[in-house]
Enzyme design. Sequence first.
Site, PDB file in Angstrom:
ATOM      1  N   ASP A 107       9.399   3.991   0.067  1.00 62.16           N
ATOM      2  CA  ASP A 107       8.241   4.606   0.715  1.00 62.16           C
ATOM      3  C   ASP A 107       8.414   4.482   2.226  1.00 62.16           C
ATOM      4  OD1 ASP A 107       5.873   5.467   1.698  1.00 62.16           O
ATOM      5  OD2 ASP A 107       4.598   4.182   0.459  1.00 62.16           O
ATOM      6  N   TYR A 144       0.834  -1.206   0.000  1.00 65.50           N
ATOM      7  CA  TYR A 144       0.000   0.000   0.000  1.00 65.50           C
ATOM      8  C   TYR A 144       0.865   1.251   0.000  1.00 65.50           C
ATOM      9  CZ  TYR A 144      -3.742   3.275   1.082  1.00 65.50           C
ATOM     10  OH  TYR A 144      -4.630   4.315   1.020  1.00 65.50           O
ATOM     11  N   LYS A 199       4.060   9.936   8.214  1.00 62.68           N
ATOM     12  CA  LYS A 199       3.393   9.754   9.509  1.00 62.68           C
ATOM     13  C   LYS A 199       4.155  10.356  10.699  1.00 62.68           C
ATOM     14  CE  LYS A 199       0.384   6.355   7.685  1.00 62.68           C
ATOM     15  NZ  LYS A 199      -0.702   5.453   7.944  1.00 62.68           N
TER      16      LYS A 199
HETATM   17  C1  LIG Z   1       3.551   3.008   3.313  1.00 61.76           C
HETATM   18  C2  LIG Z   1       2.456   3.986   3.063  1.00 61.76           C
HETATM   19  N1  LIG Z   1       2.540   4.809   2.006  1.00 61.76           N
HETATM   20  C3  LIG Z   1       1.602   5.723   1.748  1.00 61.76           C
HETATM   21  C4  LIG Z   1       0.494   5.842   2.544  1.00 61.76           C
HETATM   22  C5  LIG Z   1      -0.546   6.866   2.251  1.00 61.76           C
HETATM   23  O1  LIG Z   1      -0.522   7.855   3.230  1.00 61.76           O
HETATM   24  P1  LIG Z   1      -1.811   8.793   3.469  1.00 61.76           P
HETATM   25  O2  LIG Z   1      -2.858   7.939   4.081  1.00 61.76           O
HETATM   26  O3  LIG Z   1      -1.287   9.858   4.384  1.00 61.76           O
HETATM   27  O4  LIG Z   1      -2.190   9.323   2.136  1.00 61.76           O
HETATM   28  C6  LIG Z   1       0.349   5.001   3.648  1.00 61.76           C
HETATM   29  C7  LIG Z   1      -0.828   5.086   4.525  1.00 61.76           C
HETATM   30  O5  LIG Z   1      -1.070   4.303   5.392  1.00 61.76           O
HETATM   31  C8  LIG Z   1       1.364   4.057   3.918  1.00 61.76           C
HETATM   32  O6  LIG Z   1       1.282   3.231   4.968  1.00 61.76           O
END
Ligand SMILES: Cc1ncc(COP(=O)(O)O)c(C=O)c1O
Length: 447
Positions: free
Chosen positions: A258, A157, A286
Amino acid sequence: MTATGKDYVVYADGLDTRRSYETYRRAVKVMPGGASSHGQCYPVFDPYPLTFKKGKGTKIWDIDGNEYLDFILAMGPLIHGHAHPALIKAVTEQLEKGTMFAVLHDLEVDLAEKVCEMTSLDMVRFSNSGAEATQAAIRLARGYTGKKKIIKFEGAYHGGHDYVLAGTGGTPPMGPSTSLYTIPASWGIPEETLANTILVRWNDFGALKKVVNRHANEIAAIITEPILMNLGTILPDEGFLESMRELCTANDIVFILDEVISGFRLARGGAQEYFKIKADIATYAKALGAGFPISALAGKKEIFENLVPGKVFHAGTYNANPLVVAASYASLTELDKPGTYAKLHKIGNMLQDGLEGAIDDTNTQAIVQGAGPGGCQLLFTKLRKIKDYRDFLSTDSEKYMKMHKKLLKRGIYFHPQQYEHLFISTQHTEEDVNRCIANVKEVLREL
Ligand SMILES: Cc1ncc(COP(=O)(O)O)c(C=O)c1O
């Protein structure tokens, strides 16, 4: 619908959540699914999400007044727990000075310097959410390389935008790991976008190499989390990330790490420091904002010099707004205090070891996978190790949901879904972990 003769749906037996239920009933009338995000509504939360009213430190309270010890931390951001005084002070002071300029301000540059220093990357751009950061990172990689396709891993994700939704959403992968197949996880994603995404099985370097050999001159980027933290916790096999890094360098492919979850959490320098690897572009969100909506993409100067007018487009009215920048700077300053990461390691390991002990003591068919300060997850499975999405889909999510409900009743807040992840904060104490483990043990015995 009624249950056990009451005029509300019972959440967990013996837990009074009638006001949450009333709020949910109002919400579904005016908000699709009764929520602002698919991750916040039924069926993720079953039968409905609880409504929360207050959080302080490691505790949260729902609208019915039930108190919980929080191991979700808003899906990871709250690395300093709820309502941390240093963040409140920073944001309150900034409120008095102005909430938004939509143009450069000095604290923004302070934060940019701090992010570059902590991550050992050259340049940074701020945005508001993890999804915005991964989307911009992919566009930048495409603009920089002049290539279109991206590789992502099955089940991984990276946010809710079109570029990265293929292969998510619980759909079982089909066919060999190296084929150019795509599985739409949502209506409304154009075929053309899916056709530019190649899904590969995580931890299968042979498959990855085969795909790259076949399509190297079409592949702009490989995007990966360093640890798959949206599938419980799936660790990379030894050498997997390093080999991926080398493969990217050898084939003119941008390596996008990521770090939306791992950044500033796994270590001061995130997963790059933890695994001693270097990304071309890394994305953060986060722990960077610790509960305030900020994200970043950071990376090599040679690539980021293309993120300017006339080349690769990137913009946002709210990007780097002073309130979130103030919160973020305060969060990083707190993280930089001596002993912080040592404490996160200690508490994270204690949680992981404690859960393993609870599994052993109760003869439960389950495992724990985790990474110290990054948190961990208990997975109900016969397997000794979950190494990819296909393994993950064989785990017992219904049992996890039962555990979640029984824990809720005991005042311990785990996410209802096994694909989520248990988080700790700088505010969690040994006592918090011991209380959690004691309750998990009792619940595992009951299950
Ligand atoms: C690894 C990762 N990348 C991207 C995202 C997307 O972040 P957002 O929910 O702030 O758009 C998340 C969200 O949980 C994530 O865990």
